[in-house]
Design a protein around this motif. Structure first.
Motif, PDB file in Angstrom:
ATOM      1  N   ILE A  68       0.865  -1.172   0.000  1.00  0.00           N
ATOM      2  CA  ILE A  68       0.000   0.000   0.000  1.00  0.00           C
ATOM      3  C   ILE A  68       0.907   1.229   0.000  1.00  0.00           C
ATOM      4  CG2 ILE A  68      -1.807   1.250   1.237  1.00  0.00           C
ATOM      5  CD1 ILE A  68      -2.656  -1.437   2.450  1.00  0.00           C
ATOM      6  N   LEU A  69       0.953   1.905  -1.137  1.00  0.00           N
ATOM      7  CA  LEU A  69       1.856   3.033  -1.311  1.00  0.00           C
ATOM      8  C   LEU A  69       1.121   4.314  -0.929  1.00  0.00           C
ATOM      9  CD1 LEU A  69       3.436   1.865  -4.685  1.00  0.00           C
ATOM     10  CD2 LEU A  69       4.370   1.617  -2.376  1.00  0.00           C
ATOM     11  N   LYS A  70       1.140   4.610   0.367  1.00  0.00           N
ATOM     12  CA  LYS A  70       0.416   5.762   0.893  1.00  0.00           C
ATOM     13  C   LYS A  70       1.118   7.079   0.593  1.00  0.00           C
ATOM     14  CE  LYS A  70      -1.374   5.889   4.898  1.00  0.00           C
ATOM     15  NZ  LYS A  70      -1.542   5.870   6.377  1.00  0.00           N
ATOM     16  N   GLY A  71       2.434   7.059   0.667  1.00  0.00           N
ATOM     17  CA  GLY A  71       3.179   8.301   0.619  1.00  0.00           C
ATOM     18  C   GLY A  71       3.606   8.725  -0.770  1.00  0.00           C
ATOM     19  N   ASN A  72       3.853  10.003  -0.936  1.00  0.00           N
ATOM     20  CA  ASN A  72       4.412  10.516  -2.182  1.00  0.00           C
ATOM     21  C   ASN A  72       5.834  10.001  -2.344  1.00  0.00           C
ATOM     22  OD1 ASN A  72       2.046  12.003  -2.445  1.00  0.00           O
ATOM     23  ND2 ASN A  72       2.938  13.837  -1.502  1.00  0.00           N
ATOM     24  N   GLY A  73       6.147   9.572  -3.558  1.00  0.00           N
ATOM     25  CA  GLY A  73       7.481   9.050  -3.824  1.00  0.00           C
ATOM     26  C   GLY A  73       7.754   7.681  -3.241  1.00  0.00           C
ATOM     27  N   SER A  74       6.728   6.990  -2.773  1.00  0.00           N
ATOM     28  CA  SER A  74       6.917   5.648  -2.203  1.00  0.00           C
ATOM     29  C   SER A  74       7.154   4.631  -3.311  1.00  0.00           C
ATOM     30  CB  SER A  74       5.710   5.255  -1.354  1.00  0.00           C
ATOM     31  OG  SER A  74       4.500   5.392  -2.081  1.00  0.00           O
ATOM     32  N   LEU A  75       7.787   3.509  -2.936  1.00  0.00           N
ATOM     33  CA  LEU A  75       8.241   2.533  -3.929  1.00  0.00           C
ATOM     34  C   LEU A  75       8.003   1.114  -3.426  1.00  0.00           C
ATOM     35  CD1 LEU A  75       9.928   1.747  -6.496  1.00  0.00           C
ATOM     36  CD2 LEU A  75      11.960   1.919  -5.048  1.00  0.00           C
ATOM     37  N   ALA A 106      -0.307  -3.999  -5.811  1.00  0.00           N
ATOM     38  CA  ALA A 106       0.177  -2.696  -5.361  1.00  0.00           C
ATOM     39  C   ALA A 106      -0.960  -1.694  -5.505  1.00  0.00           C
ATOM     40  CB  ALA A 106       1.387  -2.252  -6.169  1.00  0.00           C
ATOM     41  N   VAL A 107      -1.216  -0.965  -4.429  1.00  0.00           N
ATOM     42  CA  VAL A 107      -2.244   0.071  -4.446  1.00  0.00           C
ATOM     43  C   VAL A 107      -1.558   1.418  -4.247  1.00  0.00           C
ATOM     44  CG1 VAL A 107      -4.372   0.937  -3.414  1.00  0.00           C
ATOM     45  CG2 VAL A 107      -3.953  -1.528  -3.514  1.00  0.00           C
ATOM     46  N   HIS A 108      -1.726   2.311  -5.224  1.00  0.00           N
ATOM     47  CA  HIS A 108      -1.061   3.612  -5.207  1.00  0.00           C
ATOM     48  C   HIS A 108      -2.014   4.691  -4.697  1.00  0.00           C
ATOM     49  CE1 HIS A 108       2.406   2.556  -8.003  1.00  0.00           C
ATOM     50  NE2 HIS A 108       1.606   1.505  -8.141  1.00  0.00           N
ATOM     51  N   PHE A 109      -1.605   5.351  -3.620  1.00  0.00           N
ATOM     52  CA  PHE A 109      -2.279   6.546  -3.139  1.00  0.00           C
ATOM     53  C   PHE A 109      -1.388   7.781  -3.306  1.00  0.00           C
ATOM     54  CE2 PHE A 109      -4.456   3.168  -0.833  1.00  0.00           C
ATOM     55  CZ  PHE A 109      -5.789   3.546  -0.924  1.00  0.00           C
ATOM     56  N   GLY A 110      -0.096   7.587  -3.147  1.00  0.00           N
ATOM     57  CA  GLY A 110       0.837   8.698  -3.166  1.00  0.00           C
ATOM     58  C   GLY A 110       1.199   9.170  -4.560  1.00  0.00           C
ATOM     59  N   LYS A 111       1.461  10.440  -4.698  1.00  0.00           N
ATOM     60  CA  LYS A 111       1.930  10.998  -5.960  1.00  0.00           C
ATOM     61  C   LYS A 111       3.345  10.496  -6.245  1.00  0.00           C
ATOM     62  CE  LYS A 111      -0.770  15.316  -5.705  1.00  0.00           C
ATOM     63  NZ  LYS A 111      -1.656  14.860  -4.599  1.00  0.00           N
ATOM     64  N   SER A 112       3.617  10.285  -7.540  1.00  0.00           N
ATOM     65  CA  SER A 112       4.945   9.827  -7.996  1.00  0.00           C
ATOM     66  C   SER A 112       5.366   8.523  -7.326  1.00  0.00           C
ATOM     67  CB  SER A 112       6.004  10.915  -7.746  1.00  0.00           C
ATOM     68  OG  SER A 112       5.668  12.106  -8.435  1.00  0.00           O
ATOM     69  N   SER A 113       4.426   7.719  -6.922  1.00  0.00           N
ATOM     70  CA  SER A 113       4.729   6.398  -6.346  1.00  0.00           C
ATOM     71  C   SER A 113       4.990   5.408  -7.483  1.00  0.00           C
ATOM     72  CB  SER A 113       3.580   5.920  -5.466  1.00  0.00           C
ATOM     73  OG  SER A 113       2.337   5.973  -6.157  1.00  0.00           O
ATOM     74  N   GLU A 114       5.800   4.387  -7.199  1.00  0.00           N
ATOM     75  CA  GLU A 114       6.171   3.416  -8.224  1.00  0.00           C
ATOM     76  C   GLU A 114       6.045   1.998  -7.689  1.00  0.00           C
ATOM     77  OE1 GLU A 114       9.852   3.995 -10.197  1.00  0.00           O
ATOM     78  OE2 GLU A 114       9.662   6.180 -10.302  1.00  0.00           O
ATOM     79  N   SER A 115       5.595   1.099  -8.553  1.00  0.00           N
ATOM     80  CA  SER A 115       5.535  -0.320  -8.184  1.00  0.00           C
ATOM     81  C   SER A 115       6.011  -1.170  -9.356  1.00  0.00           C
ATOM     82  CB  SER A 115       4.119  -0.734  -7.786  1.00  0.00           C
ATOM     83  OG  SER A 115       3.232  -0.651  -8.885  1.00  0.00           O
ATOM     84  N   GLN A 116       6.718  -2.237  -9.001  1.00  0.00           N
ATOM     85  CA  GLN A 116       7.210  -3.202  -9.977  1.00  0.00           C
ATOM     86  C   GLN A 116       6.909  -4.588  -9.446  1.00  0.00           C
ATOM     87  OE1 GLN A 116       9.061  -2.675 -13.021  1.00  0.00           O
ATOM     88  NE2 GLN A 116       8.682  -4.850 -13.300  1.00  0.00           N
ATOM     89  N   MET A 117       6.295  -5.440 -10.273  1.00  0.00           N
ATOM     90  CA  MET A 117       5.980  -6.807  -9.864  1.00  0.00           C
ATOM     91  C   MET A 117       6.458  -7.790 -10.930  1.00  0.00           C
ATOM     92  SD  MET A 117       2.142  -6.462  -8.209  1.00  0.00           S
ATOM     93  CE  MET A 117       1.411  -5.477  -9.501  1.00  0.00           C
ATOM     94  N   ILE A 118       7.202  -8.790 -10.484  1.00  0.00           N
ATOM     95  CA  ILE A 118       7.658  -9.858 -11.380  1.00  0.00           C
ATOM     96  C   ILE A 118       7.342 -11.195 -10.721  1.00  0.00           C
ATOM     97  CG2 ILE A 118       9.619 -10.945 -12.516  1.00  0.00           C
ATOM     98  CD1 ILE A 118      11.002  -8.245 -12.558  1.00  0.00           C
ATOM     99  N   THR A 119       6.595 -12.037 -11.387  1.00  0.00           N
ATOM    100  CA  THR A 119       6.302 -13.379 -10.894  1.00  0.00           C
ATOM    101  C   THR A 119       6.703 -14.394 -11.961  1.00  0.00           C
ATOM    102  OG1 THR A 119       4.430 -12.597  -9.575  1.00  0.00           O
ATOM    103  CG2 THR A 119       4.542 -14.958 -10.022  1.00  0.00           C
ATOM    104  N   ARG A 120       7.476 -15.390 -11.564  1.00  0.00           N
ATOM    105  CA  ARG A 120       7.891 -16.477 -12.465  1.00  0.00           C
ATOM    106  C   ARG A 120       7.500 -17.809 -11.818  1.00  0.00           C
ATOM    107  NH1 ARG A 120      12.005 -14.580 -16.101  1.00  0.00           N
ATOM    108  NH2 ARG A 120      11.430 -12.406 -16.520  1.00  0.00           N
ATOM    109  N   ALA A 121       6.757 -18.629 -12.555  1.00  0.00           N
ATOM    110  CA  ALA A 121       6.334 -19.932 -12.030  1.00  0.00           C
ATOM    111  C   ALA A 121       6.668 -21.029 -13.029  1.00  0.00           C
ATOM    112  CB  ALA A 121       4.837 -19.934 -11.743  1.00  0.00           C
TER     113      ALA A 121
END
Length: 433
Positions: A273-280, A301-316
Motif C-alpha cells: 500500500i503506497l500511501k506516501g508521495n514518492g513511495s516505492l 500494489a495500491v497507489h495513493f501517493g503521488k509519484s509512487s512506483e511499483s514493480q511486480m515480477i512473478t515467475r512460475a
C-alpha cells in the motif's frame, strides 16, 4: 464436497488460554474478537479456484505456555546458518523459540528483534499500535482465525535513522501436527532507517493435513527502506495460507523477494500500500509447482501517493498435474498523479497436464499516470534448447539452463548467499533433477 472449517477452540477456551499465558487484556480481547469474526465471516474468494474445497479442518491447538529460548540450534536447522556470519537470528520450532540472538551493537542502537510474544510483554504499547493494522482481523474468515490463534512469530523494530547492514534472519519449523502453526511477523521501520529481514519455513510430513496460517505486516515510515525475503518449503501435508502486507509512507521503499517452494496447496497474497508521495514497491516471486498442487498467488500494489512506483515480477514453473493461478493487480487511486505501475507474470509449463493461468489486472482511477503489464504462459522454448544442444550440451542440461535462466531474475536478488544456494537446491529438488 465442501470442507467446513471447524474452530479448534471455543471462545471461552481462547480467552482462558490467553489469560493463562499472561497476555494483556487488550490481546485477550483481540483474540476473542477473532473467534467471533471467524464464526461470521466467509472464506476469501479466489480467482478461478475454490478454496472452500480445500482441507482446512486442522488449524491445530493454541499453545499454552511459552518455552524459554535456549542457545542451541535444533539439528534440523543447524546446517542452514553460520552464527559467526549471521548472529542476528531467531529459530522457532512448533511456535516455541529455541534460539534467539541479537548482536549487542544493534541492541545498543535501540533495535528490537525478538519473538512476538516476548514483545507483547516487554513492548506492549508499541506492539498494540501496529498489530493487525495492515492485515485486518475482519477481512475474511482466515484473517479472523489468524488474529485469534496466532502463535510465535517475530517483532522487529528499527529506530529512526538506524541503518542495519547485516540481514536479520528467522527460521520457523513445524514438527507437530497438533500445535497451531500461525506465526505473525511484525516489522516497524521508523523514518530514514534501513533493514533486511530474511525468513525460512519448514514442516515435517504428517499423517493428516495441517494449515499454516501466516501473516506478515510491515510498516515503512518516511524515507525508510525495507527488504523482506522469504522462502517457504512446507511439506505436502501442509496447506500454506499467507498474507503479506506493507504500508509505505513518503519516499519509503519495500522490496519483497519470495520463493514459493512448497509441496502442498498454497494461497498467498502479497500487497504493498503506497500511501506516501514518492513511495516505492518492488516484488519478485518465484514458484515451482509439482504433483497435484493447487497454487493461488496474488501480488498487488495500491497507489495513493503521488509519484509512487511499483514493480511486480512473478515467475512460475509447473510440472506434472499442478495448477497455478497467478494474479497481478495494480491499482492507482484518484489523486495519485505521476504514479507508475508495471507488472510481469510468466508461467513455464513442463508437462502437458500442468496448468498455469496468468491474470494481469490494471485498475486506474487517475489520468496522469503510467502503467503496463505483460503475461505469458507456455512450454519450454525448443529453439533455445536446440541452440544449446548445438553447442554440445545435452537436452537435460539445456532444459535445466533454460529453467534457471527463467527463474534467475528473482533468485539472484536473494540478499544472503547461503539462502541463494538453498533456494537453488530447492528448485532442483522440486524439478526432480
Amino acid at each position: 464436497m465442501t470442507t467446513q472449517i471447524v474452530l479448534p477452540v471455543e471462545l471461552d477456551a481462547v480467552r482462558q488460554t490467553s489469560v493463562n499465558n499472561g497476555e494483556p487484556a487488550w490481546l485477550t480481547e483481540s483474540r476473542a474478537n477473532g473467534v467471533k469474526l471467524a464464526q461470521e465471516l466467509e472464506l476469501p474468494r479466489l480467482e478461478k479456484m475454490k478454496i472452500e474445497r480445500w482441507d482446512l479442518s486442522n488449524f491445530g491447538q493454541l499453545r499454552e505456555g511459552y518455552a524459554a529460548s535456549a542457545q542451541q540450534l535444533p539439528d534440523s536447522v543447524a546446517s542452514l546458518v553460520d552464527l559467526k556470519e549471521h548472529s542476528n537470528l531467531i529459530v522457532q520450532v512448533n511456535s516455541s523459540t529455541q534460539f534467539a540472538q541479537l548482536s549487542p551493537e544493534l541492541a545498543a542502537k535501540g533495535v528490537i528483534f525478538t519473538d512476538l510474544e516476548t514483545a507483547v510483554r516487554e513492548h506492549g504499547d508499541l506492539v498494540q499500535r501496529y498489530l493487525h493494522q495492515a492485515v485486518k482481523s475482519d477481512e475474511n474468515r482466515l484473517t479472523a482465525l489468524h488474529s485469534a490463534l496466532w502463535s510465535g512469530g517475530i517483532f522487529l523494530y528499527v529506530p529512526r535513522n538506524v541503518e542495519i547492514e547485516i540481514p536479520l534472519q528467522s527460521i520457523f519449523v513445524q514438527e507437530d501436527d497438533k500445535t497451531t502453526f500461525a506465526p505473525h511477523i511484525l516489522i516497524v521501520a521508523e523514518a530514514n532507517s534501513r533493514v533486511t529481514y530474511v525468513d525460512n519455513y519448514f514442516s515435517a510430513q504428517f499423517d493428516k493435513t495441517i494449515v499454516h496460517s501466516g501473516v506478515a505486516e510491515v510498516f515503512v515510515q518516511a524515507g525508510a527502506k525495507v527488504q523482506f525475503a522469504t522462502v517457504h518449503n512446507l511439506g505436502s501435508s501442509t496447506t500454506d495460507l499467507s498474507y503479506r502486507r506493507g504500508i509505505v509512507e513518503n519516499d519509503g521503499s519495500i522490496e519483497w523477494i519470495i520463493g514459493e517452494m512448497n509441496f502442498g496447496d498454497v494461497m498467498s497474497e502479497t500487497l504493498s500500500i503506497l500511501k506516501g508521495n514518492g513511495s516505492l514497491s518492488d516484488m519478485k516471486v518465484i514458484a515451482v509447482g509439482s504433483g497435484s498442487q493447487k497454487l493461488n498467488y496474488t501480488t498487488k500494489a495500491v497507489h495513493f501517493g503521488k509519484s509512487s512506483e511499483s514493480q511486480m515480477i512473478t515467475r512460475a514453473v509447473m510440472r506434472e498435474q499442478s495448477t497455478a493461478i497467478i494474479n497481478g493487480i495494480t491499482k492507482i487511486e484518484k489523486g495519485a498523479t505521476k504514479a507508475n505501475g508495471e507488472q510481469t507474470e510468466k508461467v513455464l509449463m513442463l508437462s502437458p497436464k500442468a496448468r498455469g493461468d496468468a491474470n494481469p489486472i490494471l485498475l486506474i482511477d487517475e489520468d496522469d499516470v503510467k502503467a503496463g503489464h505483460a503475461a505469458s504462459v507456455g512450454q519450454v522454448n525448443q529453439e533455445q534448447i536446440y541452440y544449446l544442444m548445438s553447442r554440445g550440451i545435452t537436452r537435460e542440461q539445456a532444459e535445466r539452463l533454460v529453467i534457471y535462466g527463467f527463474l534467475a531474475p528473482v533468485v539472484t536478488e536473494i540478499p544472503l548467499e547461503p539462502l541463494q544456494q538453498q533456494l537453488q537446491g530447492l528448485v532442483e529438488r522440486k524439478l526432480g533433477q
